[in-house]
Write a protein that holds these residues in place. Structure first.
Motif, PDB file in Angstrom:
ATOM      1  N   PHE A 209       0.830  -1.212   0.000  1.00  0.00           N
ATOM      2  CA  PHE A 209       0.000   0.000   0.000  1.00  0.00           C
ATOM      3  C   PHE A 209       0.866   1.265   0.000  1.00  0.00           C
ATOM      4  O   PHE A 209       0.520   2.276  -0.608  1.00  0.00           O
ATOM      5  CB  PHE A 209      -0.918  -0.015   1.230  1.00  0.00           C
ATOM      6  CG  PHE A 209      -1.818   1.182   1.322  1.00  0.00           C
ATOM      7  CD1 PHE A 209      -2.956   1.282   0.527  1.00  0.00           C
ATOM      8  CD2 PHE A 209      -1.548   2.224   2.209  1.00  0.00           C
ATOM      9  CE1 PHE A 209      -3.796   2.393   0.600  1.00  0.00           C
ATOM     10  CE2 PHE A 209      -2.381   3.333   2.290  1.00  0.00           C
ATOM     11  CZ  PHE A 209      -3.509   3.412   1.488  1.00  0.00           C
ATOM     12  N   TRP A 228      -0.533   4.897  -3.332  1.00  0.00           N
ATOM     13  CA  TRP A 228      -1.992   4.739  -3.361  1.00  0.00           C
ATOM     14  C   TRP A 228      -2.677   5.941  -2.723  1.00  0.00           C
ATOM     15  O   TRP A 228      -3.651   6.469  -3.247  1.00  0.00           O
ATOM     16  CB  TRP A 228      -2.409   3.432  -2.668  1.00  0.00           C
ATOM     17  CG  TRP A 228      -2.068   2.237  -3.511  1.00  0.00           C
ATOM     18  CD1 TRP A 228      -0.909   1.513  -3.469  1.00  0.00           C
ATOM     19  CD2 TRP A 228      -2.870   1.678  -4.556  1.00  0.00           C
ATOM     20  NE1 TRP A 228      -0.938   0.529  -4.436  1.00  0.00           N
ATOM     21  CE2 TRP A 228      -2.138   0.601  -5.108  1.00  0.00           C
ATOM     22  CE3 TRP A 228      -4.123   1.964  -5.092  1.00  0.00           C
ATOM     23  CZ2 TRP A 228      -2.631  -0.185  -6.153  1.00  0.00           C
ATOM     24  CZ3 TRP A 228      -4.617   1.182  -6.131  1.00  0.00           C
ATOM     25  CH2 TRP A 228      -3.873   0.128  -6.654  1.00  0.00           C
ATOM     26  N   PHE A 240      -7.013   0.209  -3.321  1.00  0.00           N
ATOM     27  CA  PHE A 240      -5.974  -0.794  -3.105  1.00  0.00           C
ATOM     28  C   PHE A 240      -6.600  -2.178  -2.889  1.00  0.00           C
ATOM     29  O   PHE A 240      -6.107  -3.188  -3.405  1.00  0.00           O
ATOM     30  CB  PHE A 240      -5.110  -0.400  -1.893  1.00  0.00           C
ATOM     31  CG  PHE A 240      -4.073  -1.415  -1.541  1.00  0.00           C
ATOM     32  CD1 PHE A 240      -2.935  -1.581  -2.332  1.00  0.00           C
ATOM     33  CD2 PHE A 240      -4.231  -2.229  -0.422  1.00  0.00           C
ATOM     34  CE1 PHE A 240      -1.975  -2.538  -2.011  1.00  0.00           C
ATOM     35  CE2 PHE A 240      -3.272  -3.185  -0.086  1.00  0.00           C
ATOM     36  CZ  PHE A 240      -2.139  -3.335  -0.880  1.00  0.00           C
TER      37      PHE A 240
END
Ligand code: DGJ
Length: 525
Positions: A209, A228, A240
């Motif tokens: 992430f 992200w 995500f």
């Protein structure tokens, strides 16, 4: 002489090869339309799906006749990972073999539903030996670090385990069905995504992430690079989650396809208009419309995405189908409520040139009134279309089909065929002039279908609807009904039984509840 010999050889070959053993099923695109090709022809799925716990050999004698009561051309049934792989690397094909045998014996095709890592946003079909070993097969962690009932899509051991099992299934299908193609399509997972957390907050997921959004996602959404959070802001967690789920399923699908390349699809637990919270209102990470582009950017091995539509609100139904019928996806109702009121919604899919329609839970309570009404309503649709299945498939792909569904307040609709327009009125009197305001039919379940055969010949059918063909071409010519034939297709050949004229056509062509086909030839003067 040689030619005659060749023809004789070809004739013998045609006799010995079973009709259904022709080509491998494929998924094709023509312009902006898609088709599932079965036996080399476009095939519109008119499907009936069994209940979740009905795909056991001991249940089939009860469940199967209930499905066949709808006259489907496809039965859909699950394959349970927990049953298929009871011990690591040991595969039990008893259930899947029983399904294939039943389908063959009753001359229907089969769609298998892989209840693997995901089933309705949870992991209830993951084998026991995995569920109890959280260390090897980690679950997703929510924001507070608590495990939820979903395998992490961000951990390699999980995806490798699913890939191995799904590949074993596809290898088995190739072995037992590779020459007959009883199984035409496989659904990979069932309503994937997570109930319980917007995404995985475990260590592995967290490091992904914090990394850069993959280029394929940026390209599809025309976005600038970044992490992200930088790219998706407050929607980053759900974005995500979608990427992680789609990426995982794509790996599973690609591995299965590498051994046996059947068309594959994924179904979706939808995000309805009043449902906003990913992981609570709907599984976060599934192919909901708000993350659909992320999904498509990363799932080339998934041929198409289906919609599980559980609403009887016609407007909402239409809206969902419009969200999913796109240049990169066909219309496909992978599940809908088994209810008499949902039968007309099949016509929305026909109007969008889709690939099929399926009702869920067709083997519920075959003696109950509601069940009988639902079986009749859906069965009437399927029985009408069965004799024209090949013609319909080709016409859908060629964009020669238009259909309409009655909606509250939309008692009048029109279908545009270029030089001709078809005016539809729902709930008209059986004959005689239309009232100034067309009030909708009594039960609001009207529908209309038009298949163009050539410039002046149309097949039509409907329920509680009046058809009026209007010539709109600006060439000074007027339109007329040259002939209206009632009849049926017999082995692909139209056989008229009578011509309709007089009262039956002077006030439009009127359909009541009985579903039948009419062939209309148009003329000018
Ligand atoms: C959607 C799921 O995909 C089906 O397996 C089933 O659980 C139905 N919901 C029940 O409504």
């Amino acid at each position: 002489m040689m030619r005659r010999l060749w023809l004789a050889v070809a004739a013998v070959f045609a006799l010995v090869s079973p009709a259904f053993a022709e080509d491998m099923p494929t998924f094709v695109k023509q312009g902006d339309r898609f088709a599932l090709m079965v036996d080399g022809k476009p095939f519109f799925m008119m499907a009936a799906q069994l209940h979740n716990s009905s795909a056991w050999p001991a249940q089939l004698d009860k469940a199967w006749p209930a499905a066949l009561a709808l006259s489907p051309n496809v039965v859909q049934a699950p394959v349970y990972w927990e049953q298929f792989e009871p011990r690591s690397g040991v595969y039990d094909t008893t259930n899947v073999d029983a399904l294939i045998a039943k389908a063959r014996a009753t001359h229907v095709r089969l769609t298998l539903l892989w209840f693997g890592t995901w089933k309705n946003g949870e992991m209830h079909y993951v084998p026991e030996w995995m569920q109890s070993d959280r260390k090897t097969y980690p679950r997703m962690l929510n924001e507070r670090g608590e495990p939820v009932s979903v395998l992490s899509p961000n951990v390699r051991t999980n995806v490798e385990a699913d890939k191995r099992a799904f590949t074993a299934l596809m290898r088995h299908l190739k072995k037992v069905d590779g020459d007959q193609h009883t199984v035409i399509v496989v659904q990979v997972e069932n309503e994937p995504g997570a109930i319980g957390s917007v995404r995985d907050f475990g260590a592995e997921a967290q490091s992904q992430f914090n990394g850069a959004v993959p280029q394929a996602v940026l390209d599809k959404l025309s976005l600038k690079p970044g992490t992200w959070r930088e790219v998706f802001g407050p929607d980053a967690d759900e974005a995500f989650g979608a990427w992680s789920t789609a990426h995982y399923i794509n790996e599973v699908a690609a591995a299965g396809k590498a051994v046996y390349p059947l068309p594959l699809y994924v179904n979706t637990w939808l995000r309805y208009k009043d449902k906003k919270y990913p992981g609570i209102d709907y599984p976060s990470g599934g192919a909901t419309f708000n993350v659909f582009d992320i999904w498509r950017s990363v799932s080339p091995a998934v041929d198409f995405i289906g919609t599980d539509i559980y609403t009887s609100d016609a407007g909402e139904y239409r809206k969902v189908l419009d969200q999913y019928a796109r240049p990169d996806n066909p219309s496909w109702v992978s599940e809908t409520g088994f209810d008499a009121n949902t039968a007309s919604f099949l016509y929305y899919v026909l109007d969008r040139g889709g690939v099929g329609f399926s009702t869920f839970g067709v083997d519920n309570d075959p003696a109950s009134e509601a069940h009988l009404a639902a079986a009749k309503a859906h069965g009437d649709n399927y029985k009408l279309l069965a004799p024209i299945q090949d013609l319909l498939g080709q016409a859908l792909l060629d964009k020669r089909v238009k259909a309409s569904v009655e909606e509250p307040g939309r008692g009048r609709q029109a279908l545009d065929f270029g030089d001709w327009r078809v005016d539809l009125s729902y709930g008209p009197p059986p004959w005689g002039e239309l009232p100034a305001i067309v009030p909708n039919s009594k039960d609001g379940l009207g529908r209309a279908l038009v298949i163009q055969l050539d410039a002046t010949t149309y097949l039509i059918s409907g329920v509680d609807v009046r058809f009026e063909f209007k010539r709109v071409a600006k060439d000074g010519l007027y339109g007329r009904l040259a002939r209206v034939e009632e009849g049926a297709y017999d082995n692909g050949v139209w056989k008229p039984t009578r011509w309709l004229n007089g009262d039956e056509t002077d006030y439009g062509i009127n359909f009541r509840k009985e579903q039948k086909l009419l062939r209309v030839t148009l003329g000018t003067y």
